[in-house]
Enzyme design. Structure first.
Site, mmCIF file in Angstrom:
data_model
loop_
_atom_site.group_PDB
_atom_site.id
_atom_site.type_symbol
_atom_site.label_atom_id
_atom_site.label_comp_id
_atom_site.label_asym_id
_atom_site.label_seq_id
_atom_site.Cartn_x
_atom_site.Cartn_y
_atom_site.Cartn_z
ATOM 1 N N GLN A 120 -17.352 31.573 -49.387
ATOM 2 C CA GLN A 120 -16.116 31.632 -49.663
ATOM 3 C C GLN A 120 -15.246 30.931 -48.794
ATOM 4 O O GLN A 120 -13.892 30.796 -49.105
ATOM 5 C CB GLN A 120 -15.522 33.065 -49.938
ATOM 6 C CG GLN A 120 -16.040 33.987 -51.092
ATOM 7 C CD GLN A 120 -15.309 33.518 -52.484
ATOM 8 O OE1 GLN A 120 -14.542 32.623 -52.645
ATOM 9 N NE2 GLN A 120 -15.608 34.278 -53.603
ATOM 10 N N GLY A 123 -14.433 25.316 -43.864
ATOM 11 C CA GLY A 123 -13.668 25.239 -42.306
ATOM 12 C C GLY A 123 -13.338 23.828 -42.084
ATOM 13 O O GLY A 123 -14.151 22.894 -41.723
ATOM 14 N N SER A 125 -9.369 22.557 -41.521
ATOM 15 C CA SER A 125 -7.998 22.337 -41.136
ATOM 16 C C SER A 125 -8.201 22.934 -39.586
ATOM 17 O O SER A 125 -8.960 23.907 -39.199
ATOM 18 C CB SER A 125 -7.097 23.117 -41.748
ATOM 19 O OG SER A 125 -6.635 22.694 -42.994
ATOM 20 N N SER A 157 -9.323 30.497 -45.110
ATOM 21 C CA SER A 157 -8.844 31.813 -46.023
ATOM 22 C C SER A 157 -10.416 32.402 -46.281
ATOM 23 O O SER A 157 -11.424 31.765 -46.405
ATOM 24 C CB SER A 157 -8.268 31.331 -47.235
ATOM 25 O OG SER A 157 -7.079 30.847 -47.062
ATOM 26 N N GLU A 245 -11.748 20.573 -56.135
ATOM 27 C CA GLU A 245 -10.652 21.534 -55.771
ATOM 28 C C GLU A 245 -9.124 21.110 -56.213
ATOM 29 O O GLU A 245 -8.601 22.172 -56.578
ATOM 30 C CB GLU A 245 -10.669 21.520 -54.074
ATOM 31 C CG GLU A 245 -9.699 22.379 -53.549
ATOM 32 C CD GLU A 245 -9.489 22.100 -51.965
ATOM 33 O OE1 GLU A 245 -9.073 20.790 -51.867
ATOM 34 O OE2 GLU A 245 -9.462 22.859 -51.344
#
Lengths: 387, 249
Positions: A120, A123, A125, A157, A245
């Site tokens: 989930q 990585g 940013s 997130s 996305e």
């Protein structure tokens, strides 16, 4: 999305709706109040196999296309639930499926499909570089059969609710790379035994309940076998996943927009003031009609982008335009719905203000609207780049 | 073990239904239909039993308009093996429906016939018992626990103030109540697999009804309330109104 297509989409839509109805407004209000991750909802979606929609059947998934994934996420949002807690599992999949090695897929995908492993977290940013991804400072240095990772990621997130993370790191310094986009690599990181050791996760409090975090890597050792594809090609792999996305997030926006339009119309039909339903006033009904049209127009672009993606055709422009138009429609519908509900929109009981906050995010994430405008201006229309 | 689950398509309890102006039925516009919730307990029981045994077949039988096929597909998505839709339009009384279902079930190799205890639309609570009678089978209704060992079955029934335990042998008819289990969500794979499962549709003509349906009426609008006073001073008037006007004291 994709109404009338005979690929089982109607049945999938009904299935998602049935599941989501077991997680009504109170459920989300409580999670929001406690800033809690919707674990039970994610478990139900996982158990029913929805998060494994894109995983091929040979690895235990449903082997469906991006259109089906759009149907699933749209419906989650449309019922008032929030797919942001789990959508990454869908779009991260693309990078792994297209560029991962057979051994990686065999090792991880069946367990992801079975719900034993959560994939989930994504990585990319970092605090210092924003959307200028080529300037990331996280490094991965080869050391025998391992890579050793140092650096910091932000706005990551769900990292506290994921077992695996797809991580982008520099394997060659920017200055030494043939071009700025080269020299970055993608790793499949197993977080399970590393959090609290070489990985530190710090939650970021945000306007909405989004379980987002900062993640620090201090000498994290990743087996070389977990490098996805070839070293130095990571940026290209990530970009590939980004189209999926964009389309999936756009489908979520259409779901949000339809939620607002449906709720507003229902409220305007039932709420009586001055002896008649407020929806009889054109000042109320016209904005609802306008939001509806905007939504349906955006939905067409989302459907087009998803179809191109599934056909393997270039869809960068369409994916970006779908995301722009759909997030624009959902934000306009959110504003309209707040106005239709009047004071009651501010009462948490109705769930409108929660959705309003949630859908605002899509103007900014996963890509800001300005950067889409810039992409269309320069890449589609051939105008000079401003940066 | 072969199980038949009889299922009905009903308006969703969350849907706001309206009676047609002529009182002949419900206005179908905007009504969402679902599998009768009590039938989901029956379905879940049949599917679990089959999964645990690792063998057997679950057949769903439904009677209704052609759209009922959607509800059967939902049952197939949950895990039933095949479906039979007896197509007939309009609404029918319990006896004629039970007769048609019994005709369909008779002659099939079946160990257990399951129903929800009642349909949430007309709430008649009659069809399972009637089908059992037509087939000459034992019948346990409103069941919240069911154990089967070989050909012997023990059912726990909900009765006023407690539970009643009954024993019978298979084949039998059982109607299920909330509490028996927690029905599953159809899985994505189940939904995709359901498209390939057999669903037989056949027109049926029902026996003439024994009950004459007259009309449906909306419930009367509640009368406006009345404030009889405030505080302690209001009590005598409130008591009087409750006794003399409402007749509840």
């Amino acid at each position: 999305m994709f109404a009338g297509h005979d690929h089982g989409y109607d049945e999938i839509r009904d299935g998602v709706r049935g599941l989501c109805e077991r997680f009504p407004g109170e459920y989300w209000r409580d999670r929001d109040r406690e800033s809690a991750y919707p674990t039970a909802f994610i478990e139900a979606l996982t158990e029913a196999g929805y998060l494994a929609a894109l995983i091929p059947e040979e690895y235990g998934g449903a082997g469906l296309d991006l259109k089906a994934a759009c149907v699933i996420l749209e419906m989650i949002q449309r019922t008032g639930c929030n797919g942001a807690a789990c959508h990454a599992q869908m779009y991260i999949m693309g990078t792994l499926l297209r560029h991962g090695g057979e051994a990686q897929k065999r090792r991880y995908l069946p367990r992801v499909a079975a719900g034993e492993l959560r994939l989930q977290a994504f990585g990319v940013s970092e605090p210092t570089c924003g959307t200028d991804t080529t300037r990331i400072a996280t490094t991965a240095e080869r050391n025998g059969d391992e890579y050793v990772i140092h650096g910091q990621k932000t706005w990551i997130s769900r990292s506290e609710h994921s077992d695996l993370m797809l991580l982008l790191a520099r394997t060659t310094p920017r200055e030494e790379s043939a071009k700025p986009t080269a020299g970055m690599s993608v790793f499949l990181v197993d977080l399970r035994n590393e959090v609290g050791e070489s990985v530190t996760i710090r939650p970021i409090e945000t306007m909405i309940n989004h379980s987002t975090t900062e993640v620090f890597f201090d000498g994290l050792r990743v087996p070389a076998a977990n490098l996805v594809g070839d070293e130095g090609e990571g940026f290209r792999y990530i970009l590939d996943g980004l189209n999926a996305e964009r389309v999936l997030i756009a489908a979520e926006c259409v779901g949000d927009a339809r939620f607002f339009v449906e709720r507003a119309a229902e409220y305007a039909r039932g709420r009586e003031v001055f002896g008649r339903p407020i929806g009889q006033n054109q000042g109320i009904q016209f904005p609802i009609a306008e939001a509806h049209m905007k939504t349906e127009a955006a939905a067409l672009m989302v459907e087009r982008a998803a179809s191109l993606f599934d056909d393997g055709a270039p869809c960068g422009a369409e994916a970006n335009m779908a995301k722009y138009l759909a997030s624009d429609a959902s934000w306009a519908a959110a504003d309209m719905c707040m106005q239709t509900y009047g004071g009651f929109a501010f009462s948490t009981e109705y769930g409108i203000e929660r959705k309003f906050r949630e859908t605002r995010l899509y103007q900014i994430a996963p890509i800001s609207t300005n950067l889409i405008l810039s992409h269309v201006a320069t890449h589609v229309l051939g105008l000079p780049k401003s940066f | 073990m072969n199980t038949i689950v009889c299922m009905k398509r009903v308006p969703d309890s969350a849907t706001r239904v309206r009676v047609t102006p002529d009182g002949a039925g419900l206005d179908p516009a905007g009504v969402k239909y679902v599998v009768n919730p009590y039938d989901e307990f029956a379905l879940e029981d049949a599917i679990r039993r089959k999964e645990e045994a690792g063998e057997g077949k679950v057949t769903v039988v439904a009677l209704g308009p052609p759209e009922t096929a959607e509800s059967i597909r939902q049952a197939l998505a949950m895990g039933a093996d095949e479906g039979v839709l007896l197509v007939c339009a309009g609404s029918h009384d319990a006896l004629s429906v039970a007769g048609a279902l019994a005709d369909e079930i008779r002659g099939r190799d079946v160990d257990l016939v399951l129903f929800g205890k009642q349909a949430i639309d007309d709430d008649n609570m009659q069809v399972p018992q009637m089908v059992a009678e037509f087939l000459g089978l034992p019948c346990a209704t409103v069941v919240v626990g069911l154990e089967i060992a070989g050909r012997d079955a023990t059912a726990r029934r909900e009765v006023e103030g407690g539970h009643e335990v009954v024993e019978f042998s298979l084949p039998a008819v059982v109607s299920t109540q909330k509490g028996l289990n927690e029905p599953r969500y159809p899985s994505l794979k189940g939904i995709m697999a359901a498209k390939r499962k057999p669903l037989e549709e056949r027109e049926v003509i029902l026996e003439a009804p024994t009950i004459e349906f007259l009309r449906l009426d909306e419930p009367p609008a509640p009368a406006a309330g009345r404030i009889v006073g405030e505080g302690v001073d209001a009590v005598p008037e409130l008591v009087r109104a409750l006794r003399d006007e409402a007749g509840v004291l």
